[in-house]
Design a protein around this motif. Sequence first.
Motif, PDB file in Angstrom:
ATOM      1  N   GLU A  81      54.052 -68.090  -8.577  1.00  0.00           N
ATOM      2  CA  GLU A  81      55.089 -68.035  -8.597  1.00  0.00           C
ATOM      3  C   GLU A  81      55.777 -68.712  -9.621  1.00  0.00           C
ATOM      4  OE1 GLU A  81      57.227 -69.592  -4.430  1.00  0.00           O
ATOM      5  OE2 GLU A  81      54.948 -70.539  -4.665  1.00  0.00           O
ATOM      6  N   VAL A  82      55.425 -69.658 -10.508  1.00  0.00           N
ATOM      7  CA  VAL A  82      55.385 -69.909 -11.693  1.00  0.00           C
ATOM      8  C   VAL A  82      54.422 -69.679 -12.438  1.00  0.00           C
ATOM      9  CG1 VAL A  82      55.364 -72.142 -11.579  1.00  0.00           C
ATOM     10  CG2 VAL A  82      56.906 -71.556 -12.417  1.00  0.00           C
ATOM     11  N   VAL A  83      54.767 -69.534 -13.796  1.00  0.00           N
ATOM     12  CA  VAL A  83      53.303 -69.901 -15.041  1.00  0.00           C
ATOM     13  C   VAL A  83      54.624 -70.789 -16.420  1.00  0.00           C
ATOM     14  CG1 VAL A  83      51.883 -67.911 -16.696  1.00  0.00           C
ATOM     15  CG2 VAL A  83      52.737 -66.941 -14.302  1.00  0.00           C
ATOM     16  N   SER A  84      53.099 -71.338 -16.470  1.00  0.00           N
ATOM     17  CA  SER A  84      53.769 -72.241 -17.761  1.00  0.00           C
ATOM     18  C   SER A  84      53.167 -71.501 -18.892  1.00  0.00           C
ATOM     19  CB  SER A  84      53.147 -73.789 -17.566  1.00  0.00           C
ATOM     20  OG  SER A  84      53.978 -73.742 -16.676  1.00  0.00           O
ATOM     21  N   ILE A  85      53.567 -71.569 -19.984  1.00  0.00           N
ATOM     22  CA  ILE A  85      52.602 -71.042 -21.263  1.00  0.00           C
ATOM     23  C   ILE A  85      52.395 -71.889 -21.875  1.00  0.00           C
ATOM     24  CG2 ILE A  85      53.714 -69.106 -23.476  1.00  0.00           C
ATOM     25  CD1 ILE A  85      55.947 -67.930 -21.371  1.00  0.00           C
ATOM     26  N   LEU A  86      51.612 -72.099 -22.640  1.00  0.00           N
ATOM     27  CA  LEU A  86      51.326 -72.960 -23.128  1.00  0.00           C
ATOM     28  C   LEU A  86      50.270 -72.819 -24.428  1.00  0.00           C
ATOM     29  CD1 LEU A  86      49.387 -75.725 -20.744  1.00  0.00           C
ATOM     30  CD2 LEU A  86      51.998 -75.317 -20.786  1.00  0.00           C
ATOM     31  N   THR A  87      50.575 -71.881 -24.926  1.00  0.00           N
ATOM     32  CA  THR A  87      50.081 -71.220 -25.966  1.00  0.00           C
ATOM     33  C   THR A  87      50.520 -71.087 -27.294  1.00  0.00           C
ATOM     34  OG1 THR A  87      50.979 -68.911 -25.776  1.00  0.00           O
ATOM     35  CG2 THR A  87      49.030 -69.072 -24.557  1.00  0.00           C
TER      36      THR A  87
END
Length: 380
Positions: A81-87
Motif C-alpha cells: 500500500e505504501v512504499v518508503s524510498i531510502l535510496t
Amino acid sequence: MSNKIRLGILGGGGDSLIGVLHRVASSMYDKFQLVGGVFNVKLEESLNFAREIGIPTDQVYKDLDTLIEEELKLPKDKRIEVVSILTPNFLHFPMAKKLLENGFNVICEKPMTTTYEEAKILHETLKMANTVFAVTYTYTGYPMVRQMRHMIANGDIGKIQKIDAQYYQGWINPIIHDKEKRKSTWRLDPEKSGISCCIGDIGTHAFDMVEYMSGLRVNSILADLNYLYEDNQMDIDGTVLIRFEENVKGVIRASQIATGEENNFTVQIYGDKAGLKWEQENPNYLYLLEDGRPMRVLKPGHTYNSNLSLDGTKLPPGHPEGIFDSMGNIYKGVAKAIRNEDYDHGEYPTIIDGLRGMNFIEKAVESHKQGNVWVNIDTA
C-alpha cells in the motif's frame, strides 16, 4: 487477517542506518507490516536480506518496475500500500513519480528530489494520484518539538522577534581534505546529490524546522556558502540569513566541517514575552526563557504538554525517547492519513514541505553564486 498497512521499502538493505531507522519506526504503534520491496540493486542480496530480517521473499523484487508490475497483479488486500524510498537522492524523483502514477502512497527521504522543477512535477503528479505523500524531516516527530510548535501557536512567547537555527556536523572532514576521497563520495557528486551537499542535506532540515515550529513562512534569503576547495562542486558549510513575513528575521547556520561536532541541531525562537530553545542531542528538554525569571525546562509525557506532543509520547515521564521514536511518530501520522482517520496536520511533513525545501536549496545556491544577494522563496 492483519489490518496493518502493507509496507514496501526501496533501498535500506545491509547495514544501512537509514534502513534500520525506518524499519524500527514503521513497527512502532503496530500500524505497518513490512512485506517486501527492493533492498539492493542485486536481487540475490535483496532476497538474502529479506531472509535475514525474517520476511517472506515473494514480494521482494529485482527493481522498481518489476515491483509495480507484479504488485498491480495482486488483489488489493495483498498489495503493497505504501512504499518508503531510502535510496540516494538522484533516485527519489523517478521512483516517487512512478509510484504515484501507479496509485501507491509514498514516504520519501529528504531532500525529496534533486531539483525544484522535479519537486513541482511531483506535486502535480500527487494531485492526480490523490494518495498520501510524506517527506521524512525526522525531527518534527519529537514530542518537545511538537510542544514548541503548540506553545508558539498558542501565543505563549508572544510575537516572534528572532529565529536562530544551527545544524553543525563534522563528519565530512576526513573526506573533504583528501582530493581522491572527495571525488569518490556520492554526497559530493552533483549527478547523485543535486546542486548542494550541506544545505541540501542538513540545511533543509533547519529550514523545514523553523517553518514548522514558528508557523511562519520564509519569504526571502541571503546565502554565503563555503566549498573550501576550488575543485569541489558542492557546499559543505554555509550561513543563510532569512526573512519571514511580519518583519521577522533570523539565520540558519549549517556545517559539515564543524570539527568534533556530531549532530548538533539547535533551534531557538524568541518572542516579545519569552523564548524557547530545543537541542536535538538533548531532545527531551525544551527550555523556556523569560526576562526576570529562572529558566524552566519542559519535558515529555507530562499533562502540561499539548495533545499533539502527548500523542507522540510512548513512555512515562523520565524515560528518554529518541530518533527512532521521532520517526515512528511520523509513520503514525502517515498511517492515520492512509486510513482516513482524524489527524493533526503537524503529524507528518507533506509534499509541500518537500517542495519548499527544494526551493530553499536552489535559492540558497543562487543567492551565493549571484554574490550573496537577497532572493525570494516561492509561495507554495
